[in-house]
Design a protein around this motif. Structure first.
Motif, mmCIF file in Angstrom:
data_model
loop_
_atom_site.group_PDB
_atom_site.id
_atom_site.type_symbol
_atom_site.label_atom_id
_atom_site.label_comp_id
_atom_site.label_asym_id
_atom_site.label_seq_id
_atom_site.Cartn_x
_atom_site.Cartn_y
_atom_site.Cartn_z
ATOM 1 N N ALA A 292 0.822 -1.218 0.000
ATOM 2 C CA ALA A 292 0.000 0.000 0.000
ATOM 3 C C ALA A 292 0.846 1.255 0.000
ATOM 4 O O ALA A 292 0.483 2.266 -0.606
ATOM 5 C CB ALA A 292 -0.933 -0.012 1.218
ATOM 6 N N THR A 293 2.016 1.216 0.644
ATOM 7 C CA THR A 293 2.876 2.399 0.699
ATOM 8 C C THR A 293 3.493 2.678 -0.660
ATOM 9 O O THR A 293 3.469 3.799 -1.161
ATOM 10 C CB THR A 293 3.975 2.216 1.751
ATOM 11 N N ARG A 294 4.064 1.626 -1.280
ATOM 12 C CA ARG A 294 4.682 1.811 -2.592
ATOM 13 C C ARG A 294 3.637 2.273 -3.613
ATOM 14 O O ARG A 294 3.882 3.206 -4.372
ATOM 15 C CB ARG A 294 5.362 0.523 -3.066
ATOM 16 N N TYR A 295 2.469 1.647 -3.583
ATOM 17 C CA TYR A 295 1.439 2.044 -4.537
ATOM 18 C C TYR A 295 0.941 3.459 -4.252
ATOM 19 O O TYR A 295 0.669 4.244 -5.174
ATOM 20 C CB TYR A 295 0.270 1.070 -4.520
ATOM 21 N N SER A 296 0.827 3.842 -2.981
ATOM 22 C CA SER A 296 0.369 5.199 -2.637
ATOM 23 C C SER A 296 1.356 6.247 -3.113
ATOM 24 O O SER A 296 0.991 7.399 -3.364
ATOM 25 C CB SER A 296 0.186 5.335 -1.117
ATOM 26 N N ALA A 297 2.633 5.853 -3.248
ATOM 27 C CA ALA A 297 3.657 6.785 -3.754
ATOM 28 C C ALA A 297 3.625 6.846 -5.277
ATOM 29 O O ALA A 297 4.029 7.843 -5.879
ATOM 30 C CB ALA A 297 5.040 6.337 -3.279
ATOM 31 N N VAL A 298 3.128 5.762 -5.913
ATOM 32 C CA VAL A 298 3.029 5.735 -7.381
ATOM 33 C C VAL A 298 1.753 6.408 -7.865
ATOM 34 O O VAL A 298 1.747 7.179 -8.812
ATOM 35 C CB VAL A 298 3.063 4.272 -7.874
ATOM 36 N N ARG A 299 0.659 6.145 -7.162
ATOM 37 C CA ARG A 299 -0.672 6.596 -7.603
ATOM 38 C C ARG A 299 -0.807 8.102 -7.495
ATOM 39 O O ARG A 299 -0.494 8.695 -6.460
ATOM 40 C CB ARG A 299 -1.736 5.921 -6.751
ATOM 41 N N ILE A 380 -4.820 -5.263 6.957
ATOM 42 C CA ILE A 380 -4.672 -5.761 5.578
ATOM 43 C C ILE A 380 -5.852 -5.281 4.724
ATOM 44 O O ILE A 380 -5.683 -4.825 3.597
ATOM 45 C CB ILE A 380 -4.580 -7.293 5.550
ATOM 46 N N GLU A 381 -7.054 -5.351 5.306
ATOM 47 C CA GLU A 381 -8.241 -4.880 4.590
ATOM 48 C C GLU A 381 -8.144 -3.376 4.337
ATOM 49 O O GLU A 381 -8.498 -2.888 3.264
ATOM 50 C CB GLU A 381 -9.492 -5.223 5.390
ATOM 51 N N SER A 395 -4.188 -9.598 -8.468
ATOM 52 C CA SER A 395 -2.791 -9.286 -8.818
ATOM 53 C C SER A 395 -2.209 -8.218 -7.898
ATOM 54 O O SER A 395 -1.015 -7.953 -7.923
ATOM 55 C CB SER A 395 -2.702 -8.818 -10.264
ATOM 56 N N SER A 396 -3.062 -7.645 -6.991
ATOM 57 C CA SER A 396 -2.510 -6.703 -6.006
ATOM 58 C C SER A 396 -1.878 -7.468 -4.848
ATOM 59 O O SER A 396 -1.145 -6.913 -4.047
ATOM 60 C CB SER A 396 -3.624 -5.798 -5.456
ATOM 61 N N GLY A 397 -2.228 -8.741 -4.729
ATOM 62 C CA GLY A 397 -1.698 -9.549 -3.634
ATOM 63 C C GLY A 397 -2.470 -9.372 -2.344
ATOM 64 O O GLY A 397 -2.280 -10.120 -1.381
ATOM 65 N N LEU A 398 -3.383 -8.404 -2.277
ATOM 66 C CA LEU A 398 -4.033 -8.098 -1.002
ATOM 67 C C LEU A 398 -5.242 -8.989 -0.696
ATOM 68 O O LEU A 398 -5.381 -9.459 0.433
ATOM 69 C CB LEU A 398 -4.400 -6.620 -0.947
ATOM 70 N N PRO A 399 -6.133 -9.283 -1.656
ATOM 71 C CA PRO A 399 -7.278 -10.139 -1.319
ATOM 72 C C PRO A 399 -6.827 -11.491 -0.779
ATOM 73 O O PRO A 399 -7.334 -11.963 0.250
ATOM 74 C CB PRO A 399 -8.031 -10.278 -2.641
#
Ligand SMILES: CCCCCCCC/C=C\C/C=C/C(=O)SCCNC(=O)CCNC(=O)[C@H](O)C(C)(C)COP(=O)(O)OP(=O)(O)OC[C@H]1O[C@@H](n2cnc3c(N)ncnc32)[C@H](O)[C@@H]1OP(=O)(O)O
Ligand SMILES: Cc1cc2nc3c(=O)[nH]c(=O)nc-3n(C[C@H](O)[C@H](O)[C@H](O)COP(=O)(O)OP(=O)(O)OC[C@H]3O[C@@H](n4cnc5c(N)ncnc54)[C@H](O)[C@@H]3O)c2cc1C
Length: 652
Positions: A292-299, A380-381, A395-399
């Motif tokens: 979530a951190t890496r994606y929040s920095a990309v998004r 996680i949710e 493919s996000s790995g989170l579900p």
């Protein structure tokens, strides 16, 4: 573009040495080296690929897990891996399997409950995996209430349904079975037995035993790699020496002999696993937070400056949801390190027949297992939601991470049931104060009850909340006052058990307060020690403050209703929290890099180290079997006739 680090600008902003933090996160340079080597060994071996799991049927999935587990075992033997290396390799394979229970519960139970003679017989077989074990305690009708298990083991001087046990359904050849021991017509309560359940020749189920898998569980892939089973005994017979007899024996004549030890020692494996589950909570939460951190920095979304939209990680709402989880991952890591020490210490004391810290060990493992798993499952949710729509893609790995993790709130003890155990411990501690018994260990603060009941919080400005002593005292006061209030209300009941049940919701809240105090206290203690590395301690101090102040904010009702702090002090805590978010912001990506997770282990397009999300998200979509043909299966049967019918109708 492949090969470009789209997060380089984030990594260049960090104010500490990420390699030094990697050592602190791993626990030591040696632990880091083993973890790093095993994670890369797994990531670089195509035999351990896991990106196809969601497309497999349950039977394909399970067979694939057996293949991986067998391959991993061969690797462990071939490379002569140590127990630590083997454990880390299995961890990075990242697939719930029967081996979790064999190594995580079956072997520890034998080691904890067997006599020397029994260990000499069974451990070599288990270590060489010539037998595969599971832990069969939960029945269809009873899981939490162990004392009411119904399976019986009646000693026959002349010559029982389990539900859930992992590994039982298809793989285990042996089980540690919990049953009520009956001899000479008397029921001596629950004891542990080792029972062979399948033939070692052809894996057939032994006579008198019925075994099966309990069926598909929550989530695609996920925990369905595990053969949780159902087993029924119909008057089977086992030799007397398969009662594990370290703490109690049955003689050849059927006489029951109980050593002078607490009967709860038979629960020892549960205490051990709860301790490992706390460490595992930091693993699971850190994995979700990394994504979530890496994606929040990309998004980027809205708020354009000079035609460039704003990184969502810069929004205060995103930070207020994400950074407390980042801080929690580190907090659970360090409380897990301390719990490992506590467990080791108790185990050494038990070896010397010193049972004095057994209640503390039970309360700490039960309570910390409960609050760290609850926070991790919710976390996680929350990380999935922090990633917007793409967070909902497998493919996000989170579900799948959520689906695999969430049963941790139930297994090894339902979280509420365990918190009630902590509450019982706290009420007992408070009541013993009257008799002059000095509280020790994690309840030592109760020894300063007079002070804590009269104390007032010294915060006058936001920065005061950075003072560890002020924070620690606030958490001690909140917990002490909640426990004392419960004890006081309980004392008004003539029937204590009835009072306990009536007040149980408040008792659970007091237990949570006590356990959160432990986490804060252990984080502060960690920082009072030697923390090597450039800029590392400063970052951890920020994270410690974030964990404490976010917890205070989330449980503000407790702090205000017990008059621990004033509304003004609460507002100053919020101001300090926002300031801390701004200080952590430039270090966020580096703080998750410190977990040292490979892209393979993360299993997430959103969490890729290089941040190259969109092209890979797009490419991943086309790999889905749904896109094998432009015209979908079912078109000719169901869509074409419908369209033609509608066309005919429109011409009428
Ligand atoms: C990389 C690692 C990854 C993680 C590891 C792998 C995980 C694998 C995944 C899944 C596996 C899952 C396995 C399972 O789920 S196994 C089954 C787990 N089942 C449970 O946890 C059952 C929960 N119930 C209990 O533990 C007990 O029933 C109880 C504690 C709720 C109640 O026990 P009971 O005997 O009825 O005791 P009382 O409440 O009457 O209390 C009496 C007395 O005893 C004390 N006490 C209770 N338990 C313990 C203990 N474990 N140790 C020490 N003392 C204990 C209790 O405090 C009371 O003391 P008193 O107040 O002084 O009298
Ligand atoms: C994925 C998974 C793997 C598992 N693996 C194993 C295994 O390998 N071996 C094994 O033996 N077991 C295993 N289990 C079983 C597990 O240990 C039990 O499910 C767990 O201990 C909870 O017990 P229960 O199911 O009886 O829940 P219950 O106790 O029936 O819980 C149902 C509800 O009742 C509430 N409740 C129960 N008692 C009280 C009380 N006294 N006061 C207030 N509320 C109460 C609970 O809080 C909960 O809300 C596994 C379970 C899962 C989900």
């Amino acid at each position: 573009m492949e090969g470009v680090d789209h997060l380089a600008h984030e990594r260049n902003r960090s104010q500490f040495d990420v390699n030094d933090m990697k050592i602190v996160w791993a626990g030591s340079r040696e632990a880091f080296e083993v973890s790093d080597r095993m994670s890369r060994l797994v990531a670089n071996d195509p035999a351990f690929r896991k990106d196809n799991r969601v497309h497999l049927t349950r039977k394909e999935l399970f067979k694939n897990t057996l293949r991986k587990a067998a391959y991993a075992w061969k690797k462990i033997i071939e490379l002569k891996l140590s127990e630590e290396e083997a454990g880390r390799l299995r961890f990075f394979v990242d697939e719930p399997a029967y081996t979790d229970l064999h190594w995580g519960m079956f072997v520890p139970f034998l080691k904890g409950q067997g006599t020397e003679e029994q260990l000499q017989k069974w451990l070599p077989l288990a270590y060489k995996m010539q037998i595969i074990g599971c832990y069969a305690q939960t029945e269809l009708g009873h899981g939490s209430n162990v004392q009411w298990l119904e399976t019986t083991a009646t000693f026959d001087p002349k010559t029982d349904e389990f539900w859930w046990p992992g590994g039982l359904g298809k793989v285990s050849t042996h089980a540690v079975v919990f049953a009520r021991l009956i001899t000479n017509g008397r029921d001596y309560g629950v004891h542990g037995f080792i029972v062979q359940i399948r033939s070692l020749d052809d894996h057939s189920v032994l006579p008198g035993i019925t075994i099966g898998d309990i069926g598909v569980k929550f989530g695609n892939g996920a925990y369905n790699t595990m053969d949780n089973g159902v087993m029924h005994f119909d008057h089977i017979r086992i030799p007397r020496n398969q009662l594990l007899m370290r703490f109690s024996q049955v003689t050849r004549e059927g006489k029951y002999v109980q050593s002078d030890v607490p009967r709860q020692l038979v629960y020892g494996t549960m205490v051990y696993v709860r301790k490992t589950i706390v460490i595992d909570a930091s693993n699971a939460l850190s994995r979700a937070v990394c994504i979530a951190t890496r994606y929040s920095a990309v998004r980027r979304q809205f708020g354009s400056q000079d035609g460039v939209e704003t990184q969502v990680i810069n929004y205060k709402t995103q930070q207020s949801r994400l950074f407390p989880l980042l801080a929690s991952a580190y907090a659970f890591r360090f409380v897990g390190e301390w719990l490992q020490w506590l467990y080791t210490d108790v185990t050494q004391r038990l070896a010397a027949n010193d049972f004095s810290t057994l209640p503390e060990a039970h309360a700490c493992t039960a309570g910390l297992k409960s609050i760290t798993t609850a926070a991790t499952a919710d976390g996680i949710e929350e990380c999935r939601k922090l990633c917007g729509g793409h967070g909902y893609l497998c493919s996000s790995g989170l579900p799948e991470l959520f689906a695999v993790y969430v049963p941790a709130c139930t297994y090894e003890g339902d979280n509420v049931v365990l918190l009630l155990q902590v509450a019982r411990f706290l009420v007992k501690t408070v009541s013993q104060l009257v008799s002059g018994k000095k509280p020790v260990g994690t309840t030592a603060y109760m020894g300063r009850l007079q002070h804590l009941m009269e104390s007032t919080c010294k915060v006058q400005k936001a920065e005061d909340w950075l003072n560890p002593s002020i924070v620690l005292e606030a958490f001690e006061v909140r917990s002490a006052r909640m426990s004392v209030e419960c004890a006081k209300r309980l004392s008004q009941f003539t029937n204590q058990e009835e009072g306990f049940h009536e007040l149980s919701p408040s008792l659970v809240e007091a237990a949570v307060a006590h356990c959160q105090l432990i986490i804060v206290a252990k984080f502060i203690e960690k920082l009072q020690g030697d923390i090597p590395g450039n800029g590392v301690k400063d970052q951890l101090q920020k994270l410690c403050s974030i964990y404490a102040l976010f917890t205070l904010h989330k449980h503000l009702g407790d702090f205000l209703s017990t008059s621990t702090i004033t509304p003004k002090q609460a507002s100053l805590a919020d101001d300090q929290l926002r300031s801390l978010y701004a200080q952590v912001r430039p270090n966020a990506v580096a703080l998750v890099d410190a977990f040292n997770y490979t892209d393979h282990y993360l299993g997430s397009i959103l969490g890729r180290y290089d941040g190259n999300v969109y092209p890979n998200l797009y490419d991943e979509a086309w790999k889905d079997p749904m896109n094998d043909t432009a015209v979908p299966d079912g078109y000719h049967e169901y869509i074409k006739p419908l369209l033609k019918q509608q066309l005919r109708n429109s011409r009428l």
